[in-house]
Design an enzyme around this catalytic site. Structure first.
Site, PDB file in Angstrom:
ATOM      1  N   GLY A 185       0.775  -1.236   0.000  1.00 15.96           N
ATOM      2  CA  GLY A 185       0.000   0.000   0.000  1.00 15.96           C
ATOM      3  C   GLY A 185       0.801   1.277   0.000  1.00 15.96           C
ATOM      4  O   GLY A 185       0.389   2.276  -0.582  1.00 15.96           O
ATOM      5  N   ASP A 207       0.634   3.557   4.325  1.00  9.81           N
ATOM      6  CA  ASP A 207      -0.397   4.229   3.546  1.00  9.81           C
ATOM      7  C   ASP A 207      -1.501   4.743   4.464  1.00  9.81           C
ATOM      8  O   ASP A 207      -1.964   5.866   4.324  1.00  9.81           O
ATOM      9  CB  ASP A 207      -0.963   3.324   2.446  1.00  9.81           C
ATOM     10  N   ASP A 224      -5.174   2.498  10.612  1.00 14.30           N
ATOM     11  CA  ASP A 224      -6.595   2.246  10.870  1.00 14.30           C
ATOM     12  C   ASP A 224      -6.756   1.824  12.330  1.00 14.30           C
ATOM     13  O   ASP A 224      -6.768   2.675  13.217  1.00 14.30           O
ATOM     14  CB  ASP A 224      -7.052   1.164   9.885  1.00 14.30           C
ATOM     15  N   PHE A 263     -14.161   3.585   3.457  1.00 16.96           N
ATOM     16  CA  PHE A 263     -13.258   2.632   2.811  1.00 16.96           C
ATOM     17  C   PHE A 263     -12.674   3.329   1.591  1.00 16.96           C
ATOM     18  O   PHE A 263     -13.373   3.617   0.629  1.00 16.96           O
ATOM     19  CB  PHE A 263     -13.965   1.331   2.431  1.00 16.96           C
ATOM     20  N   VAL A 264     -11.375   3.615   1.657  1.00 18.18           N
ATOM     21  CA  VAL A 264     -10.722   4.412   0.630  1.00 18.18           C
ATOM     22  C   VAL A 264      -9.744   3.580  -0.186  1.00 18.18           C
ATOM     23  O   VAL A 264      -9.180   2.599   0.297  1.00 18.18           O
ATOM     24  CB  VAL A 264      -9.991   5.631   1.244  1.00 18.18           C
ATOM     25  N   ASP A 321      -5.650  -0.256  -1.809  1.00 15.25           N
ATOM     26  CA  ASP A 321      -6.387  -1.160  -2.678  1.00 15.25           C
ATOM     27  C   ASP A 321      -7.666  -1.692  -2.046  1.00 15.25           C
ATOM     28  O   ASP A 321      -7.900  -1.564  -0.860  1.00 15.25           O
ATOM     29  CB  ASP A 321      -5.508  -2.358  -3.022  1.00 15.25           C
TER      30      ASP A 321
END
Length: 187
Positions: A47, A103, A106, A160-161, A167
């Site tokens: 990512g 990236d 979370d 959700f990006v 990805d």
């Protein structure tokens, strides 16, 4: 159907990302310019690949670069909370300043695992540079090592990006921006 038609909304356009990456690189350059050892930037595969590439080209210092892979998502949209390191460093980070380049942060589980891993390898400090930070989903607080710092590109709401390296099921990494994936694509 166009790749871009899968995106509900663009959160961070390409030019905004480029500007923020330049700012982060300047902060890192300033913070590490007086260190005797160049920092080791550790990209979290896959990512962070685009973010890391753009970031290192803007850092005005000697740096070493390596990769680590930590898996916790599989092909889903939610972290399973049990990250594992499936590809380790080839560089020796003992007594070095490590900057883990992510990236997105979370739940914090993967990042905590990576920080502990770098500490176990003898890093003198562990910093984090993440493009996106989702504090609303945090379950594990990160404890940096030594004089480590937390560099954050953008705070991201709980969406959700995808894009700019991020990805869904190994797709959408090639979008030049970060956008919210339409729920019908992943449901």
């Amino acid at each position: 159907m166009s790749l871009h038609s899968h995106i509900e909304q663009v959160l961070f356009p390409e030019d905004q990302i480029a500007e923020r990456v330049s700012q982060l690189a300047s902060e890192i350059t300033n913070d590490f310019k007086d260190e005797s050892q160049p920092p080791v930037l550790v990209g979290v595969a896959t990512g962070a690949c685009l973010f890391l590439a753009d970031l290192i080209r803007r850092i005005d210092l000697l740096v070493s670069v390596d990769f680590v892979r930590a898996d916790s998502y599989g092909s889903g949209t939610i972290s399973n909370g049990a990250p594992r390191i499936s590809l380790d460093l080839k560089l020796d980070v003992k007594a070095k300043h490590v900057i883990v380049v992510e990236d997105i942060v979370d739940t914090g589980s993967t990042l905590s695992c990576l920080i502990a891993h770098m500490e176990s390898k003898g890093a003198s400090s562990v910093s984090v540079c993440t493009l996106l930070d989702k504090p609303a989903r945090r379950k594990v607080e990160t404890k940096l090592v030594g004089q480590g710092k937390f560099y954050r590109g953008f705070e991201c709401r709980d969406h959700f990006v995808v894009g700019y390296g991020m990805d869904f099921a190994e797709m959408y990494r090639n979008l030049p921006y970060i956008g919210i994936l339409k729920p019908e694509i992943y449901n």
